[in-house]
Enzyme design. Structure first.
Site, PDB file in Angstrom:
ATOM      1  N   SER A  13       0.865  -1.268   0.002  1.00 22.62           N
ATOM      2  CA  SER A  13      -0.017  -0.130  -0.043  1.00 22.62           C
ATOM      3  C   SER A  13       0.797   1.259   0.185  1.00 22.62           C
ATOM      4  CB  SER A  13      -0.992   0.106   1.202  1.00 22.62           C
ATOM      5  OG  SER A  13      -1.481   1.213   1.330  1.00 22.62           O
ATOM      6  N   VAL A  55       7.399   2.356   3.845  1.00 27.02           N
ATOM      7  CA  VAL A  55       8.479   1.686   2.922  1.00 27.02           C
ATOM      8  C   VAL A  55       7.895   1.660   1.672  1.00 27.02           C
ATOM      9  CG1 VAL A  55       9.764  -0.481   2.448  1.00 27.02           C
ATOM     10  CG2 VAL A  55       9.331   0.184   4.836  1.00 27.02           C
ATOM     11  N   CYS A  56       6.526   1.529   1.500  1.00 29.43           N
ATOM     12  CA  CYS A  56       5.878   1.498   0.034  1.00 29.43           C
ATOM     13  C   CYS A  56       6.081   2.985  -0.552  1.00 29.43           C
ATOM     14  CB  CYS A  56       4.607   1.399   0.269  1.00 29.43           C
ATOM     15  SG  CYS A  56       4.283  -0.384   0.820  1.00 29.43           S
ATOM     16  N   GLY A  57       5.963   4.066   0.258  1.00 27.44           N
ATOM     17  CA  GLY A  57       6.125   5.196  -0.344  1.00 27.44           C
ATOM     18  C   GLY A  57       7.612   5.758  -0.492  1.00 27.44           C
TER      19      GLY A  57
END
Length: 165
Positions: free
Chosen positions: A54, A59-61
């Site tokens: 997501s 970490v995804c960002g």
């Protein structure tokens, strides 16, 4: 089945990702304007698939921001950032962060996670996509696959770029 780890617990995925040397399986994703995109839209280009749970997690960002930086210097390459997030959430994130060099694709209404073997089957992350990077050449053949050991780990950006040749 492949596995990743979430907060100390191994989590199996729906299958195995495509193998190095195999053709990239077909995919259908939803863009921010709710239109669909497929691999045909990127024919003749190298592809980096940055797959993650997501965009609204740290970490995804970070991975979307880093691949956005890298994409500006990659010739004949498209970076597809893929999650189960709604296209509206992806667009909001990109607008707030000034993300312009990658293509966001939502798998929310497709079989992408199952087709690529990356839907997590257990843990609180059940139903989301395992953090994975897949690189394919212009010929559509997979050159690199990395499922991170833990969902909280960033991918190996250098290995992905090196696989582009």
């Amino acid at each position: 089945m492949a596995t990743t780890n979430y907060k100390g617990t191994d989590t199996a995925t729906a299958g195995d990702p495509p193998a190095v040397g195999a053709p990239l399986p077909p995919l259908t994703l939803t863009r921010g304007d709710l239109s669909e995109c497929t691999l045909d839209d990127y024919a003749g280009r190298k592809l980096v698939l940055n797959i993650f749970p997501s965009v609204d997690t740290r970490v995804c960002g970070l991975s979307v921001r880093r691949f956005n930086e890298l994409a500006s210097g990659l010739a004949d390459t498209t970076v597809l950032c893929i999650s189960q997030d709604l296209p509206f959430a992806q667009a909001r994130f990109c607008g707030a962060e000034g993300i312009e060099n990658v293509v966001m694709g939502s798998a929310f209404r497709s079989s992408f996670g199952t087709d690529y073997g990356l839907t997590m089957l257990a843990s609180p992350m059940r139903g989301l996509l395992a953090r994975t990077v897949i690189v394919a050449g212009v010929d559509g053949l997979v050159r690199h696959v990395q499922i991170t050991q833990s969902v909280g780990d960033e991918p190996d950006y250098d290995a992905a770029v090196a696989a582009l040749g």
